[in-house]
Design a protein around this motif. Sequence first.
Motif, mmCIF file in Angstrom:
data_model
loop_
_atom_site.group_PDB
_atom_site.id
_atom_site.type_symbol
_atom_site.label_atom_id
_atom_site.label_comp_id
_atom_site.label_asym_id
_atom_site.label_seq_id
_atom_site.Cartn_x
_atom_site.Cartn_y
_atom_site.Cartn_z
ATOM 1 N N ASP A 134 33.152 -19.453 17.495
ATOM 2 C CA ASP A 134 32.464 -20.282 16.508
ATOM 3 C C ASP A 134 31.183 -20.878 17.068
ATOM 4 O O ASP A 134 30.145 -20.876 16.397
ATOM 5 C CB ASP A 134 33.394 -21.397 16.024
ATOM 6 N N ALA A 186 28.799 -18.009 16.092
ATOM 7 C CA ALA A 186 28.382 -18.240 14.715
ATOM 8 C C ALA A 186 27.342 -19.348 14.621
ATOM 9 O O ALA A 186 26.508 -19.340 13.710
ATOM 10 C CB ALA A 186 29.594 -18.579 13.846
ATOM 11 N N LYS A 232 29.129 -19.113 6.797
ATOM 12 C CA LYS A 232 28.533 -17.926 7.419
ATOM 13 C C LYS A 232 27.005 -17.946 7.297
ATOM 14 O O LYS A 232 26.372 -16.981 6.840
ATOM 15 C CB LYS A 232 29.104 -16.643 6.819
#
Length: 391
Positions: free
Chosen positions: A224, A291, A354
Amino acid sequence: MHLLFATSIVPDGALSSGYEIANQAIIDALRRAGVRVTVLGFGWPGKPPSDPENTILLGSLDVRTDVAPLQRKLGWLANAVASGLTFASAKLRIVSDETVRQAIAAAGPFDGYILNSVQMAAAFESLFQDRPSIFVAHNVEFRSAAENARAANGAFQRLLFRREARLLEVIERRLCRNARFVFTLADEDRAELGVASDTRSVALPLVTRSQLPAHQGKRGIDCDAALIGTWTWEPNRIGLDWFLGKVVPHLRNDFRIRIAGSVPAGVSSPHPGVTFVGRVPDAQAFVRSAAVIPLISTSGSGVQLKTIETFELGLPSVATAHSLRGIAYKPANCTMTDDPVAFARALERTVDQKVAEVDGSDFHRRQIAALDLAVAGGLARLGAGAHEVAA
């Protein structure tokens, strides 16, 4: 124009720290301006300079305090106290003034100095006064030392940082006063160093590389959030402590965080998603696998090279206001907040939604153009000084 770039550690091509990235960016900009640059300084043990034909080595030296044996640290401290130098400058006094003087002479005819940061400039200050100079203030070092003193855990360490802060304030202001022109890495630093006038200084917009790599296609997300840095450097350590202590406790338990780089002893987190991975073979591949990138600087001065790299790569990020120092443009996929709870929520929201990459090439082009313009202005001031000396 031929300039002697005096620095503590000469470039070896590794670009493993923000300091090294900034040095290379400045040298590249000088050369794009048509300057012949000869670099003078020390090399890392076992690492040859990246440009040996234009480098004069004074020897090899490992200046890292965190990995130095106790006897060497005590020797550095004794030298600093005996000489009245800062701890960082005392490390460089492994060669005599005469050795440095001969190395300067070996550079051949040149027009002036680029005094790169306070360490080398202060260690051999009297030797760099025969020609006009530009002083590169990577940070306001005395303020960083004062912040380090406030954050220090022990009384002895606090005392040392306070000593550094007192000495550095005098030294930095003198170096700025004696320089023909000053380059800073953040606009806010100019006033704090007493050189806010446009005739005395300019802030350099930096890049992490002269050419961006070709687009590497779709990213594979393995975690993440990812952070990478030299966490043994005190300003970085302060930011990491803030992130682990104030932000991470508000993240859900399945939020995966990978932290790369050298971490001081005692740094840990009870959060089940935090993993310390140490040194990674490819820093860019490491951050591209996340991410979101947390930009967590909370202290120090200068500019955050990790912020610039993140924006060049177009990666989604959440940043403190301090991480955006010296950055004129914030991409749409960057959220700014200094509130720890809001920071945690922004990280989770970026992952859940996202949030996509953006094209970082425009940011990079703008930075290069502004960097070259700023360097040209400084060179014009230095050139006028060189003509005055020659006359």
